[in-house]
Motif scaffolding. Structure first.
Motif, PDB file in Angstrom:
ATOM      1  N   GLU A  65      -9.309  15.614  -2.823  1.00 24.39           N
ATOM      2  CA  GLU A  65      -9.582  15.747  -1.393  1.00 24.39           C
ATOM      3  C   GLU A  65      -9.827  14.394  -0.728  1.00 24.39           C
ATOM      4  OE1 GLU A  65      -9.633  18.381   0.890  1.00 24.39           O
ATOM      5  OE2 GLU A  65      -8.532  19.309  -0.745  1.00 24.39           O
ATOM      6  N   THR A  66     -10.152  13.371  -1.542  1.00 20.33           N
ATOM      7  CA  THR A  66     -10.486  12.068  -0.964  1.00 20.33           C
ATOM      8  C   THR A  66      -9.647  10.920  -1.519  1.00 20.33           C
ATOM      9  OG1 THR A  66     -12.236  11.748  -2.585  1.00 20.33           O
ATOM     10  CG2 THR A  66     -12.860  12.747  -0.466  1.00 20.33           C
ATOM     11  N   SER A  67      -8.476  11.216  -2.086  1.00 20.53           N
ATOM     12  CA  SER A  67      -7.618  10.118  -2.550  1.00 20.53           C
ATOM     13  C   SER A  67      -6.165  10.564  -2.611  1.00 20.53           C
ATOM     14  CB  SER A  67      -8.078   9.583  -3.908  1.00 20.53           C
ATOM     15  OG  SER A  67      -7.952  10.571  -4.892  1.00 20.53           O
ATOM     16  N   VAL A  68      -5.306   9.566  -2.423  1.00 22.63           N
ATOM     17  CA  VAL A  68      -3.861   9.776  -2.454  1.00 22.63           C
ATOM     18  C   VAL A  68      -3.263   8.733  -3.379  1.00 22.63           C
ATOM     19  CG1 VAL A  68      -1.746   9.744  -1.073  1.00 22.63           C
ATOM     20  CG2 VAL A  68      -3.855  10.598  -0.073  1.00 22.63           C
ATOM     21  N   GLN A  69      -2.348   9.154  -4.235  1.00 20.83           N
ATOM     22  CA  GLN A  69      -1.643   8.224  -5.110  1.00 20.83           C
ATOM     23  C   GLN A  69      -0.298   7.894  -4.460  1.00 20.83           C
ATOM     24  OE1 GLN A  69      -0.230   9.380  -9.142  1.00 20.83           O
ATOM     25  NE2 GLN A  69      -1.937   8.034  -9.741  1.00 20.83           N
ATOM     26  N   VAL A  70      -0.008   6.605  -4.351  1.00 16.60           N
ATOM     27  CA  VAL A  70       1.174   6.135  -3.638  1.00 16.60           C
ATOM     28  C   VAL A  70       2.002   5.259  -4.575  1.00 16.60           C
ATOM     29  CG1 VAL A  70       1.967   4.798  -1.649  1.00 16.60           C
ATOM     30  CG2 VAL A  70      -0.139   6.134  -1.490  1.00 16.60           C
ATOM     31  N   VAL A  71       3.319   5.439  -4.567  1.00 21.05           N
ATOM     32  CA  VAL A  71       4.226   4.596  -5.338  1.00 21.05           C
ATOM     33  C   VAL A  71       5.031   3.767  -4.342  1.00 21.05           C
ATOM     34  CG1 VAL A  71       6.118   4.528  -6.992  1.00 21.05           C
ATOM     35  CG2 VAL A  71       4.341   6.281  -7.196  1.00 21.05           C
ATOM     36  N   LEU A  72       4.918   2.436  -4.461  1.00 22.71           N
ATOM     37  CA  LEU A  72       5.584   1.503  -3.555  1.00 22.71           C
ATOM     38  C   LEU A  72       6.621   0.690  -4.314  1.00 22.71           C
ATOM     39  CD1 LEU A  72       2.444   0.067  -1.746  1.00 22.71           C
ATOM     40  CD2 LEU A  72       4.038   1.748  -0.839  1.00 22.71           C
ATOM     41  N   GLU A  73       7.736   0.424  -3.657  1.00 22.30           N
ATOM     42  CA  GLU A  73       8.738  -0.500  -4.183  1.00 22.30           C
ATOM     43  C   GLU A  73       8.610  -1.780  -3.373  1.00 22.30           C
ATOM     44  OE1 GLU A  73      13.506  -0.607  -5.061  1.00 22.30           O
ATOM     45  OE2 GLU A  73      12.784   0.546  -3.358  1.00 22.30           O
ATOM     46  N   ILE A  74       8.386  -2.905  -4.037  1.00 19.52           N
ATOM     47  CA  ILE A  74       8.121  -4.180  -3.377  1.00 19.52           C
ATOM     48  C   ILE A  74       9.222  -5.172  -3.723  1.00 19.52           C
ATOM     49  CG2 ILE A  74       6.436  -6.039  -3.066  1.00 19.52           C
ATOM     50  CD1 ILE A  74       5.344  -3.268  -2.347  1.00 19.52           C
ATOM     51  N   ARG A  75       9.690  -5.911  -2.695  1.00 21.89           N
ATOM     52  CA  ARG A  75      10.634  -7.019  -2.880  1.00 21.89           C
ATOM     53  C   ARG A  75      10.020  -8.254  -2.233  1.00 21.89           C
ATOM     54  NH1 ARG A  75      15.878  -5.340  -4.279  1.00 21.89           N
ATOM     55  NH2 ARG A  75      16.171  -3.110  -4.043  1.00 21.89           N
ATOM     56  N   LYS A  76       9.943  -9.334  -3.019  1.00 24.43           N
ATOM     57  CA  LYS A  76       9.341 -10.573  -2.517  1.00 24.43           C
ATOM     58  C   LYS A  76       9.823 -11.728  -3.372  1.00 24.43           C
ATOM     59  CE  LYS A  76       5.177 -10.492  -5.325  1.00 24.43           C
ATOM     60  NZ  LYS A  76       5.475 -11.736  -5.981  1.00 24.43           N
ATOM     61  N   ASP A  77       9.521 -12.936  -2.926  1.00 21.54           N
ATOM     62  CA  ASP A  77       9.795 -14.108  -3.745  1.00 21.54           C
ATOM     63  C   ASP A  77       8.854 -14.103  -4.946  1.00 21.54           C
ATOM     64  OD1 ASP A  77      11.701 -14.988  -1.963  1.00 21.54           O
ATOM     65  OD2 ASP A  77      10.329 -16.312  -0.892  1.00 21.54           O
ATOM     66  N   LYS A  78       9.325 -14.600  -6.072  1.00 23.57           N
ATOM     67  CA  LYS A  78       8.489 -14.619  -7.277  1.00 23.57           C
ATOM     68  C   LYS A  78       7.226 -15.444  -7.078  1.00 23.57           C
ATOM     69  CE  LYS A  78      12.101 -13.953 -10.668  1.00 23.57           C
ATOM     70  NZ  LYS A  78      12.788 -14.452 -11.851  1.00 23.57           N
ATOM     71  N   ASP A  79       7.309 -16.498  -6.283  1.00 25.45           N
ATOM     72  CA  ASP A  79       6.180 -17.405  -6.111  1.00 25.45           C
ATOM     73  C   ASP A  79       5.216 -16.969  -5.017  1.00 25.45           C
ATOM     74  OD1 ASP A  79       7.466 -18.881  -8.025  1.00 25.45           O
ATOM     75  OD2 ASP A  79       8.468 -20.180  -6.569  1.00 25.45           O
ATOM     76  N   LYS A  80       5.535 -15.925  -4.283  1.00 23.94           N
ATOM     77  CA  LYS A  80       4.709 -15.492  -3.154  1.00 23.94           C
ATOM     78  C   LYS A  80       3.875 -14.272  -3.529  1.00 23.94           C
ATOM     79  CE  LYS A  80       6.537 -18.124   0.149  1.00 23.94           C
ATOM     80  NZ  LYS A  80       5.822 -19.010   0.989  1.00 23.94           N
ATOM     81  N   ALA A  81       2.725 -14.173  -2.902  1.00 24.93           N
ATOM     82  CA  ALA A  81       1.929 -12.954  -2.991  1.00 24.93           C
ATOM     83  C   ALA A  81       2.198 -12.147  -1.733  1.00 24.93           C
ATOM     84  CB  ALA A  81       0.449 -13.281  -3.093  1.00 24.93           C
ATOM     85  N   GLY A  82       2.215 -10.833  -1.862  1.00 29.55           N
ATOM     86  CA  GLY A  82       2.492  -9.974  -0.723  1.00 29.55           C
ATOM     87  C   GLY A  82       1.360  -9.017  -0.457  1.00 29.55           C
ATOM     88  N   VAL A  83       1.250  -8.590   0.798  1.00 32.81           N
ATOM     89  CA  VAL A  83       0.241  -7.620   1.206  1.00 32.81           C
ATOM     90  C   VAL A  83       0.957  -6.483   1.918  1.00 32.81           C
ATOM     91  CG1 VAL A  83      -1.806  -7.209   2.618  1.00 32.81           C
ATOM     92  CG2 VAL A  83      -1.509  -9.405   1.479  1.00 32.81           C
ATOM     93  N   CYS A  84       0.709  -5.253   1.476  1.00 36.17           N
ATOM     94  CA  CYS A  84       1.289  -4.077   2.117  1.00 36.17           C
ATOM     95  C   CYS A  84       0.168  -3.180   2.617  1.00 36.17           C
ATOM     96  CB  CYS A  84       2.170  -3.300   1.151  1.00 36.17           C
ATOM     97  SG  CYS A  84       3.665  -4.190   0.671  1.00 36.17           S
ATOM     98  N   THR A  85       0.316  -2.679   3.834  1.00 32.73           N
ATOM     99  CA  THR A  85      -0.680  -1.806   4.447  1.00 32.73           C
ATOM    100  C   THR A  85      -0.201  -0.369   4.358  1.00 32.73           C
ATOM    101  OG1 THR A  85      -1.277  -3.559   5.986  1.00 32.73           O
ATOM    102  CG2 THR A  85      -1.983  -1.336   6.545  1.00 32.73           C
TER     103      THR A  85
END
Length: 136
Positions: A65-85
């Motif tokens: 009731e208080t959590s959701v499991q999410v599967v994300l596919e991420i594409r980025k440069d190997k040297d960069k960190a990414g933030v997804c909302t």
């Protein structure tokens, strides 16, 4: 009785001013339409190529009731960190959860499973967007 004629015979006096004006309007409309399509295509390509981090929500499911499991596919440069909302909505459309997930894996394309905690049952979950992490 003779029938009254409706205008001049075709081809006898050349084109009327209305026909010339219609042709000019068609040409101007075609040029403006092509220009608009060019601008839309350029801005779309520019947006896609300028994004350093992109993501896609593959699936989500409430695990309680208080959590959701999410599967994300991420594409980025190997040297960069990414933030997804990620954002979850309740059945009445109000926001019940939002969180920024940071990904700093040294891969350029990967799938990640994350859990979003919510204040109550989530009816829908969506990815708001991804960006490069500040300072990377």
């Amino acid at each position: 009785m003779a029938a009254a004629r409706e205008g001049v015979p075709d081809g006898r006096y050349g084109r009327s001013a209305d026909a010339r004006a219609d042709r000019k309007l068609k040409i101007v409309g075609g040029v403006l339409g092509a220009g608009l399509l060019g601008v839309i295509a350029w801005s779309g390509i520019h947006y896609i190529t300028q994004s350093e981090v992109t993501g896609q929500l593959l699936r989500s499911k409430p695990v309680s009731e208080t959590s959701v499991q999410v599967v994300l596919e991420i594409r980025k440069d190997k040297d960069k960190a990414g933030v997804c909302t990620v954002r979850s909505l309740g059945s009445d459309g109000s926001e019940v959860g939002r969180k920024d997930f940071t990904f700093d894996r040294r891969e350029d394309h990967f799938t990640e499973r994350v859990t979003l905690r919510t204040t109550r049952h989530a009816a829908a979950t969506k990815l708001e967007g991804c960006r490069a992490a500040s300072g990377s």
